[in-house]
Structures are given as structure tokens and as C-alpha cells.
Design a protein around this motif. Sequence first.
Motif, mmCIF file in Angstrom:
data_model
loop_
_atom_site.group_PDB
_atom_site.id
_atom_site.type_symbol
_atom_site.label_atom_id
_atom_site.label_comp_id
_atom_site.label_asym_id
_atom_site.label_seq_id
_atom_site.Cartn_x
_atom_site.Cartn_y
_atom_site.Cartn_z
ATOM 1 N N TYR A 73 -70.061 -10.333 -58.990
ATOM 2 C CA TYR A 73 -69.206 -10.285 -60.163
ATOM 3 C C TYR A 73 -67.919 -9.565 -59.795
ATOM 4 C CZ TYR A 73 -71.756 -5.886 -60.175
ATOM 5 O OH TYR A 73 -72.332 -4.713 -59.784
ATOM 6 N N ALA A 74 -66.914 -9.757 -60.601
ATOM 7 C CA ALA A 74 -65.600 -9.190 -60.315
ATOM 8 C C ALA A 74 -65.480 -7.794 -60.904
ATOM 9 C CB ALA A 74 -64.501 -10.088 -60.880
ATOM 10 N N VAL A 75 -64.885 -6.890 -60.138
ATOM 11 C CA VAL A 75 -64.643 -5.511 -60.581
ATOM 12 C C VAL A 75 -63.199 -5.169 -60.234
ATOM 13 C CG1 VAL A 75 -65.299 -3.092 -60.356
ATOM 14 C CG2 VAL A 75 -67.054 -4.861 -60.218
ATOM 15 N N THR A 76 -62.466 -4.715 -61.207
ATOM 16 C CA THR A 76 -61.080 -4.304 -60.977
ATOM 17 C C THR A 76 -61.036 -2.802 -60.790
ATOM 18 O OG1 THR A 76 -60.698 -4.122 -63.370
ATOM 19 C CG2 THR A 76 -60.143 -6.220 -62.305
ATOM 20 N N TYR A 77 -60.193 -2.359 -59.897
ATOM 21 C CA TYR A 77 -60.115 -0.927 -59.591
ATOM 22 C C TYR A 77 -58.721 -0.617 -59.067
ATOM 23 C CZ TYR A 77 -61.104 -2.935 -54.990
ATOM 24 O OH TYR A 77 -61.069 -3.697 -53.852
ATOM 25 N N ASP A 78 -58.385 0.656 -59.133
ATOM 26 C CA ASP A 78 -57.119 1.168 -58.631
ATOM 27 C C ASP A 78 -57.405 2.339 -57.700
ATOM 28 O OD1 ASP A 78 -55.479 -0.590 -60.026
ATOM 29 O OD2 ASP A 78 -55.490 0.673 -61.829
ATOM 30 N N PHE A 79 -56.676 2.389 -56.582
ATOM 31 C CA PHE A 79 -56.766 3.521 -55.670
ATOM 32 C C PHE A 79 -55.828 4.626 -56.175
ATOM 33 C CE2 PHE A 79 -58.012 0.093 -52.650
ATOM 34 C CZ PHE A 79 -59.294 0.556 -52.403
ATOM 35 N N ILE A 80 -56.380 5.814 -56.365
ATOM 36 C CA ILE A 80 -55.618 6.963 -56.860
ATOM 37 C C ILE A 80 -55.597 8.026 -55.768
ATOM 38 C CG2 ILE A 80 -55.335 8.639 -58.702
ATOM 39 C CD1 ILE A 80 -55.197 5.732 -59.617
#
Length: 417
Positions: free
Chosen positions: A175-182
Motif C-alpha cells: 500500500y502507499a504511504v506518504t512521508y516527509d524527511f524532517i
Amino acid sequence: MAVEELGTTSFVFQTTISSTNSSSDLETLGVSQNGYQLSRSLARTKFRGLAGNFSFDNGQLQSSIFEILNVIGAGARAIGFWTPENGLVRNLIINSTNTSAPNLGFVIWPGEHGSIPKGWEIPTNGKKLRVGVPVKDGFTEFVKVVRDNSTNTTPDVITGFCIDVFNAAMEGLPYAVTYDFIPFAFSNGSSAGTYDDLVYQVFLGDYDAVAADSTIRANRSLYVDFTLPYTESGVVMVVPMKDKNWIKNAWIFLKPLTWDLWLASFFSFVFIGFVVWLLEHRVNEDFRGPPTHQVGTGLWFSFSTMVFAQRERVVSNLSRFVVIVWVFVVLILTQSYTASLTSLLTVQKLEPTYTNISHLISNTKEYVGCLDGSFVCDLLQQRFHASNIRKYKSAQECNQLLINGSQNGEPLTKLQT
């Protein structure tokens, strides 16, 4: 339906007569005499129900043909069928000549898309995973954060081996998971703390995950869960090697053999020359003449065998046997010497200044270095005084500290993972 076909008035039950007074109630039940007819009536029963056609073949329930529908909003469209014989088919009438046709019709997926979705999608306005990454000056092969010079707040590019592994793992999910690198940094771009501080931010809820070269340790496992390790980790000690100035010495050709072996080889040459002269001077004119000539001939003969350039002939069988053995010994000696000298000149022999950490602990004048922010610094503080620990941030800085040495107040040794 089977009972109605037979009729309820024709059922006859036979009661068993018990010979004892302690019989149970089950023994008083009657046994139907219409069992065979009822079984045949059940086998002949056929009807169409909610799940399809109901029928038996040799006592086995036969599967029905299912129609596959593509549900679109409040409507639906047929895209194929499933049969026990052929599986998924587009039409019930199969054309044997068209075997390459697709098994099902075109499917319209939610959102009116023709491509198969990866799985459930997080809405664009939904919450994305906040993945923390460390900010450091050196060893950027694992994680490298390049910040936008115009705003100094938004990361421009985040790369590295750990980032590649994290992205590959997320792409492998069904499944698709959206994320951001902080980046784990202050507003000025500098690091906000150690790896322990970064991991603890997940426990506090500031980050949902961490993508970094963080080592799995017991104290960190109290607050977070780690994935399976994808690379081996450990603590190693890097020390300078001992200086080999003698390699540049002009007398290096004497190093392959010890002085004892040099002396033994010299006396062996003299001894072989004497033995050959003793066996040959009575029967061989080449070993006759004045005493000085005979001594020189014997020594010359033994030494010339090193390059197999002897000119004198030996006629005695005993002499020939001695020469054969001596040539074999000389061959081994020269080959061993050549191999040893080649090894000295081409292979750099690494002899560390310190072989274990116990030697460093006993020598209180030596400094040790560790990567700033690493857990190794905590390990060193348990064994070394704080004044003997030097921290570095990059490989270039570490190399310079090792070159300077403890004589200049810099670490002679470094520990790293």
C-alpha cells in the motif's frame, strides 16, 4: 423438497425392543424404513437458489458459474465469468482459436482510473509521516542533508545509503504511504543533538520514524522499536601503524636473513668447498696446483653454484653426490631469500602501535577520539577520563588528528562503529 416428493404419510419407523430395564431414551427412538428412498430423492433434487444452481453429481455438490461485476458507484457492469472448468473467462462461449485474449474485461477502478491501484491512498490533505534524519558534517555516505541556501529551512536534497534503504522498504509495501524527511536540526541548520536525542524524539511524538545509521542499543530499545538490521554494526579501534623507516635503508637486502643464517650460509660455502677439494684434488687436475690456487678453486666452486656458473668438472662419484645435494640446498636458499626480499619491498607490514584497548587505558598520556554524537563517546567515558577524549565530525578531521598524534594534544587512536 425431497420429503415432500416422497410424501409424509408413507414414513414407517421400526422401534427396537430392549431386553433390559436400564436402556436409555435413545434406544427407544424408531428407525425409518424409507432411508434409501429419501437418499435417492435428495440426489435428484435440483433448484436455482441465491448462490446459483443446486445439484448433486455422484453425491458431490456441483459448483455454479459466477458472474464477475465491476461495481462503479451505484451501478455495475459485467466483465467476465468464473467456471469450475475454465476459471476466469470473459465469455461463457470460449473460442479455442483466441487463447491470447484477456480473461476479463476492462476494469474501472475507484476514482475512474484504468491502472491498478497499489492499495489504500492517504488523501493529499491528510497527515504524512514525519521521518527524522540526522544532520552531520562528516560521513555523509549514510545520510546527507543539503539545505536550501535561500531560506535555510527547507531541505533541498536528502540522500545517502540509509535514505535509499528506507525508500526501497516503503516502495515494497503493498500500500502507499506518504512521508516527509524532517532534518533534526536547529533553525540555523546545525545538528539539534546526538543520535540518542534523535531516537528519543520518536518516543516524544515529534517524529513518526527515524531514517539514519542509528545503532540498535538497549537504552534506545526502551523507547522505540527497531527494524531488522540491514548492515553489521560494531565497535572497532583504528590506530596508526609503526613507522618503517628501515625500509628506505640501503642495507635492506640484509633483512630477509638473520645474522645467524648469514654466518651459517658462509661457513657452509667454505665447508662444501673444502669437501669438494678433498675428494677431487687427487684425481682431478682442475683442483691441483699451488696451495693458494687450490684454496681459491675450492671456494670459487662452492660460491659459483649460487648462480650455477661453476667451470670445474668433478669426476668423483662422491663429489657429484655432494654437489647435487649442495645445489638443491642453494636453490632453496636463493628462492627463499628472493621471496622474503620481495615481500619486504612490496608488501607493507602493518604493525599497530596498540593492539587492544587495555594498553590505551594503562597509558594515561594518550588521547582517544570518537565521532561526535555517537554512542561510542558514552562507552569511552566509562573507561577514560573526559580530558583524554577528543571528538571529531568528519573523516578528514579524524585523519588530521591521527597525523598530529598525542604529542600535539590530538588523539593517537580513534574508536568508531
